[in-house]
Design a protein around this motif. Structure first.
Motif, PDB file in Angstrom:
ATOM      1  N   MET A 143     107.521  10.934 -65.830  1.00 43.53           N
ATOM      2  CA  MET A 143     107.595  12.045 -66.768  1.00 43.53           C
ATOM      3  C   MET A 143     109.022  12.251 -67.280  1.00 43.53           C
ATOM      4  N   PHE A 168     109.551  12.677 -71.887  1.00 44.62           N
ATOM      5  CA  PHE A 168     108.349  13.320 -72.437  1.00 44.62           C
ATOM      6  C   PHE A 168     107.919  12.721 -73.777  1.00 44.62           C
ATOM      7  N   PHE A 189     104.170  12.973 -74.469  1.00 44.87           N
ATOM      8  CA  PHE A 189     103.701  14.337 -74.742  1.00 44.87           C
ATOM      9  C   PHE A 189     104.031  14.753 -76.176  1.00 44.87           C
ATOM     10  N   PHE A 236     101.290  13.668 -78.710  1.00 45.67           N
ATOM     11  CA  PHE A 236      99.934  13.909 -78.204  1.00 45.67           C
ATOM     12  C   PHE A 236      98.884  13.736 -79.304  1.00 45.67           C
ATOM     13  N   TRP A 250      95.817  21.403 -61.869  1.00 48.41           N
ATOM     14  CA  TRP A 250      96.332  21.289 -63.245  1.00 48.41           C
ATOM     15  C   TRP A 250      97.697  20.605 -63.259  1.00 48.41           C
ATOM     16  N   VAL A 251      98.585  21.052 -62.385  1.00 50.38           N
ATOM     17  CA  VAL A 251      99.934  20.480 -62.324  1.00 50.38           C
ATOM     18  C   VAL A 251      99.860  18.980 -62.052  1.00 50.38           C
ATOM     19  N   SER A 292      97.399  16.954 -62.668  1.00 46.80           N
ATOM     20  CA  SER A 292      96.825  16.212 -63.795  1.00 46.80           C
ATOM     21  C   SER A 292      97.848  16.007 -64.907  1.00 46.80           C
ATOM     22  N   ILE A 293      98.726  16.998 -65.113  1.00 45.21           N
ATOM     23  CA  ILE A 293      99.779  16.842 -66.128  1.00 45.21           C
ATOM     24  C   ILE A 293     100.736  15.729 -65.720  1.00 45.21           C
ATOM     25  N   MET A 313      99.135  12.366 -66.310  1.00 48.34           N
ATOM     26  CA  MET A 313      99.155  11.873 -67.683  1.00 48.34           C
ATOM     27  C   MET A 313     100.300  10.879 -67.879  1.00 48.34           C
ATOM     28  N   SER A 314     101.463  11.180 -67.306  1.00 51.23           N
ATOM     29  CA  SER A 314     102.612  10.276 -67.417  1.00 51.23           C
ATOM     30  C   SER A 314     102.348   8.977 -66.677  1.00 51.23           C
ATOM     31  N   VAL A 361      93.441  14.820 -68.602  1.00 53.22           N
ATOM     32  CA  VAL A 361      93.171  16.059 -69.346  1.00 53.22           C
ATOM     33  C   VAL A 361      91.670  16.337 -69.353  1.00 53.22           C
ATOM     34  N   ILE A 390      91.668  18.999 -66.314  1.00 52.74           N
ATOM     35  CA  ILE A 390      91.953  20.247 -67.022  1.00 52.74           C
ATOM     36  C   ILE A 390      90.699  20.786 -67.711  1.00 52.74           C
TER      37      ILE A 390
END
Length: 454
Positions: free
Chosen positions: A24, A29, A32, A35, A93-94, A96-97, A100-101, A310, A314
């Motif tokens: 990340m 980023f 992100f 997106f 949630w944290v 999963s974010i 994503m990276s 996501v 999420i």
């Protein structure tokens, strides 16, 4: 065996989260910030039918989602809420974010360093990344990944949970037509085996086609059913949304064994582990699916892949969690897993709620049976050649029937351990080759490579 599984998973989780944080911040980023481009890739805006690969980016991501958005999205998140309260969802949630990276880097590498199987077909995945980018000295890591993948991808757990749900919810857990529960489970297992075989033997093209159809259905079905629950309990939604954030840092709802010397640490690790089990970021399955996508721009596969956590965590896991929270069954029931989710559906929809959940479970479970077979066969093909890899399909189908009848605890923990060990070569090679991903990303985004082509 349970203790061994726990000892192996805890350091692996730290590797996955630590590696994800590295990806990340090392990327600054960049994924992100683009997106919307990921959505465009998924929509097929940049599809090139003449590019190397076997299926579209959408079908590749659908194949990955078919395994991740499985029964665990209905049962695993229920367990997390039962043990850790609403705060566990925040840490999911944290995670999963961060995931994503991880998916962006590992799936970009799977497309950047694709190799050819014994039939000359272009393939991708952590084992091909190791072979093509790191050479013979790293080959044992590729072999380890493939061996663990063949065990980790076995359908025993999915078949067992799906059969149990069909028997308990669909048949009401009562003998019908004079048949014993064991006989019914064998019959259910054989039907599931027949359904799976019709798709699995067609290879990634047929799996991708079916996944592409089933994934939207299961997301919409899940969303619509939970929306009915949330409308019925609309007055409770704001309260529980606030509680998710409040309880993330106050572990008074955690009823399990505290970890890291305190209850807050227990909630964090509970959320992290459940999210990792659910979205599989860092395990290496998503790169195997995305490596089969038709593409001449590896960054596009990374961008599409980063949407998987996501959609899985999420969106899907949050829907299940909210259904359990607003109906208050997490406080009034001693149940856990899919039984707790079933109680939430039954309370909100007394007429037919169980059957709506059963329909969700069927679609989620069957789609997972399709995609996991591809991972195991692909791993075997890497080791012994495509010509002989079909034997894995038949072994896999037999394991569906075996899993339907008997939950073999030792085997299940062995599968759990194998799944964890897949993350070690995936994450380590991802971090070693991270500069290659960033060089490709700068070339793709900063030089407007995708704008020039379209």
């Amino acid at each position: 065996m349970e203790d061994l599984s726990g000892y192996i998973w805890w350091p692996v989780l730290f590797l996955i989260i630590g590696g994800g944080l590295f990806f990340m911040f090392y990327s600054r980023f960049i994924h992100f910030r683009h997106f919307k481009h990921a959505i465009d890739v998924l929509r097929g805006k940049y599809d090139d039918p003449n590019a190397p690969g076997q299926i579209s980016a959408y079908k590749a991501l659908s194949t990955a989602l078919a395994s991740t958005v499985g029964i665990g999205n209905l049962s695993g998140v229920a367990t997390a809420i039962a043990l850790g309260g609403p705060g566990a969802l925040f840490w999911m949630w944290v995670t999963s974010i961060i995931g994503m990276s991880t998916n962006f880097f590992t799936s970009t590498l799977a497309s950047l360093y694709r190799g050819k199987d014994s039939n000359g077909e272009v393939q991708g995945g952590p084992m091909y990344v190791i072979r093509e980018a790191l050479g013979k000295r790293w080959q044992p890591w590729a072999v380890m990944f493939c061996l663990c993948c063949m065990v980790g991808a076995l359908p025993i757990y999915q078949a067992n949970q799906l059969t149990q749900a069909i028997y308990d919810i669909g048949l009401g857990a009562t003998p019908i037509a004079g048949l014993s529960p064991g006989t019914w489970k064998i019959l259910i297992g054989m039907v599931l085996c027949a359904i799976a075989s019709a798709v699995i033997v067609g290879g990634i093209q047929r799996i991708g086609n079916w996944a592409g159809r089933l994934v939207p259905i299961m997301i919409v079905l899940h969303f619509a059913s939970v929306m009915i629950i949330l409308v019925a309990y609309a007055d409770q939604v704001p309260r529980y949304l606030a509680m998710i954030f409040e309880d993330a840092f106050a572990a008074h709802h955690y009823h399990g064994q505290p970890f890291l010397g305190g209850m807050l640490g227990g909630i964090i690790m509970l959320g992290v582990r459940r999210a990792t089990f659910s979205n599989e970021a860092g395990i290496g399955t998503a790169p195997m699916a995305m490596g089969a996508a038709k593409s001449s721009a590896p960054i596009q596969e990374g961008m599409a892949s980063m949407l998987s956590p996501v959609i899985d965590t999420i969106v899907s896991c949050t829907l299940t969690a909210l259904a359990i929270l607003v109906t208050d069954v997490w406080q009034t029931s001693k149940s856990s897993g899919i039984t707790l989710t079933a109680e939430a559906y039954a309370k909100a929809m007394p007429l037919g709620g169980h059957y709506i959940l059963l329909l969700c479970t069927l679609v989620f479970g069957i789609s997972a049976l399709f995609s996991y077979s591809y991972y195991g066969r692909k791993a075997l093909a890497f080791l012994i050649g495509e010509r002989y890899s079909a034997s894995y399909d038949y072994f896999y189908l037999a394991m569906i029937v075996v899993g339907a009848v008997a939950s073999m605890e030792i085997v299940l923990y062995l599968i759990d351990i194998a799944f964890a060990l897949m993350a070690v070569p995936t994450m380590i090679t991802g971090m070693v080759l991270a500069p290659k991903v960033m060089a490709e990303a700068r070339r793709y985004f900063e030089k407007g490579m995708y704008k020039q082509k379209h």
